[in-house]
Design a protein around this motif. Sequence first.
Motif, mmCIF file in Angstrom:
data_model
loop_
_atom_site.group_PDB
_atom_site.id
_atom_site.type_symbol
_atom_site.label_atom_id
_atom_site.label_comp_id
_atom_site.label_asym_id
_atom_site.label_seq_id
_atom_site.Cartn_x
_atom_site.Cartn_y
_atom_site.Cartn_z
ATOM 1 N N TYR A 74 0.829 -1.199 0.000
ATOM 2 C CA TYR A 74 0.000 0.000 0.000
ATOM 3 C C TYR A 74 0.865 1.251 0.000
ATOM 4 N N SER A 75 0.311 2.292 -0.587
ATOM 5 C CA SER A 75 0.889 3.619 -0.446
ATOM 6 C C SER A 75 0.001 4.319 0.577
ATOM 7 N N TYR A 76 0.426 4.291 1.827
ATOM 8 C CA TYR A 76 -0.421 4.756 2.925
ATOM 9 C C TYR A 76 -0.603 6.267 2.910
ATOM 10 N N ASN A 77 -1.800 6.667 3.315
ATOM 11 C CA ASN A 77 -2.059 8.068 3.605
ATOM 12 C C ASN A 77 -1.853 8.203 5.115
ATOM 13 N N TYR A 78 -0.670 8.667 5.497
ATOM 14 C CA TYR A 78 -0.339 8.739 6.916
ATOM 15 C C TYR A 78 -1.200 9.758 7.660
ATOM 16 N N GLY A 79 -1.764 10.710 6.953
ATOM 17 C CA GLY A 79 -2.678 11.660 7.583
ATOM 18 C C GLY A 79 -3.925 10.955 8.092
ATOM 19 N N THR A 80 -4.443 10.027 7.305
ATOM 20 C CA THR A 80 -5.612 9.250 7.721
ATOM 21 C C THR A 80 -5.285 8.400 8.942
ATOM 22 N N ILE A 81 -4.137 7.736 8.894
ATOM 23 C CA ILE A 81 -3.741 6.886 10.022
ATOM 24 C C ILE A 81 -3.546 7.742 11.270
ATOM 25 N N TYR A 82 -2.906 8.884 11.102
ATOM 26 C CA TYR A 82 -2.671 9.804 12.221
ATOM 27 C C TYR A 82 -3.991 10.219 12.859
ATOM 28 N N ASN A 83 -4.968 10.577 12.042
ATOM 29 C CA ASN A 83 -6.268 10.992 12.578
ATOM 30 C C ASN A 83 -6.997 9.837 13.268
ATOM 31 N N LEU A 84 -6.867 8.629 12.732
ATOM 32 C CA LEU A 84 -7.496 7.473 13.382
ATOM 33 C C LEU A 84 -6.866 7.195 14.742
ATOM 34 N N VAL A 85 -5.545 7.312 14.822
ATOM 35 C CA VAL A 85 -4.868 7.080 16.105
ATOM 36 C C VAL A 85 -5.205 8.200 17.088
ATOM 37 N N LEU A 86 -5.352 9.423 16.583
ATOM 38 C CA LEU A 86 -5.772 10.529 17.458
ATOM 39 C C LEU A 86 -7.185 10.291 18.003
ATOM 40 N N GLU A 87 -8.045 9.693 17.188
ATOM 41 C CA GLU A 87 -9.394 9.335 17.671
ATOM 42 C C GLU A 87 -9.306 8.342 18.826
ATOM 43 N N VAL A 88 -8.453 7.347 18.673
ATOM 44 C CA VAL A 88 -8.272 6.362 19.746
ATOM 45 C C VAL A 88 -7.753 7.064 20.996
ATOM 46 N N LEU A 89 -6.842 8.013 20.820
ATOM 47 C CA LEU A 89 -6.316 8.769 21.961
ATOM 48 C C LEU A 89 -7.421 9.575 22.638
ATOM 49 N N SER A 90 -8.293 10.198 21.865
ATOM 50 C CA SER A 90 -9.357 10.995 22.486
ATOM 51 C C SER A 90 -10.319 10.124 23.298
ATOM 52 N N GLU A 91 -10.446 8.849 22.909
ATOM 53 C CA GLU A 91 -11.286 7.919 23.671
ATOM 54 C C GLU A 91 -10.546 7.341 24.879
ATOM 55 N N ASN A 92 -9.210 7.407 24.850
ATOM 56 C CA ASN A 92 -8.362 6.848 25.918
ATOM 57 C C ASN A 92 -7.254 7.830 26.262
ATOM 58 N N PRO A 93 -7.598 8.988 26.814
ATOM 59 C CA PRO A 93 -6.601 10.047 26.996
ATOM 60 C C PRO A 93 -5.522 9.747 28.033
ATOM 61 N N ASP A 94 -5.719 8.733 28.837
ATOM 62 C CA ASP A 94 -4.738 8.431 29.890
ATOM 63 C C ASP A 94 -3.698 7.391 29.468
ATOM 64 N N LYS A 95 -3.768 6.898 28.269
ATOM 65 C CA LYS A 95 -2.860 5.836 27.808
ATOM 66 C C LYS A 95 -1.585 6.445 27.218
ATOM 67 N N ILE A 96 -0.479 6.280 27.923
ATOM 68 C CA ILE A 96 0.812 6.829 27.499
ATOM 69 C C ILE A 96 1.275 6.193 26.191
ATOM 70 N N HIS A 97 1.065 4.882 26.030
ATOM 71 C CA HIS A 97 1.532 4.211 24.814
ATOM 72 C C HIS A 97 0.801 4.702 23.570
ATOM 73 N N ILE A 98 -0.441 5.141 23.721
ATOM 74 C CA ILE A 98 -1.167 5.683 22.569
ATOM 75 C C ILE A 98 -0.650 7.089 22.246
ATOM 76 N N LYS A 99 -0.288 7.849 23.274
ATOM 77 C CA LYS A 99 0.330 9.156 23.029
ATOM 78 C C LYS A 99 1.647 8.993 22.278
ATOM 79 N N THR A 100 2.424 8.002 22.687
ATOM 80 C CA THR A 100 3.689 7.730 22.011
ATOM 81 C C THR A 100 3.453 7.312 20.562
ATOM 82 N N LEU A 101 2.426 6.492 20.334
ATOM 83 C CA LEU A 101 2.084 6.080 18.984
ATOM 84 C C LEU A 101 1.656 7.283 18.146
ATOM 85 N N CYS A 102 0.873 8.170 18.734
ATOM 86 C CA CYS A 102 0.464 9.390 18.026
ATOM 87 C C CYS A 102 1.682 10.210 17.621
#
Length: 136
Positions: A74-102
């Motif tokens: 695939y030729s990834y659209n990293y903007g889409t992936i970034y926004n999806l991971v940010l959505e996960v972060l907004s649902e789980n704001p206390d998870k340090i590993h998700i912040k690191t992934l973002c």
Amino acid sequence: MDIFHILFILSILIAIYVIYWKTTPEGRAYAAEREKEAAPYSIENIVKPLKENPDDISYANSIPSLLNQGSRYYSYNYGTIYNLVLEVLSENPDKIHIKTLCLTIGRLHYGKLRPDNKITIYDEQAIQNDILMRSK
């Protein structure tokens, strides 16, 4: 006949062969096999397990390598992936590993926007702002 005409005729012959090959049973079987190999690396299949189980630190840490492996298919659209991971972060704001992934995915995204693939201090600040806004 000059080199341009030779290359032009050669490219037409290659295109005809590729089109013909895709219509053969072997060509269709090869394409189906490639689709099967690529399926685990689709954006949806990479982000879905993180959404379903945001506590899985090892999976979150493996996402950048999955994206690296999937870039063969695939030729990834990293903007889409970034926004999806940010959505996960907004649902789980206390998870340090998700912040690191973002932060990691954000660096990939902003790096792809630059000709030299290197992020600037302004990109880092934008990523930090995104993370802070989703962590509230």
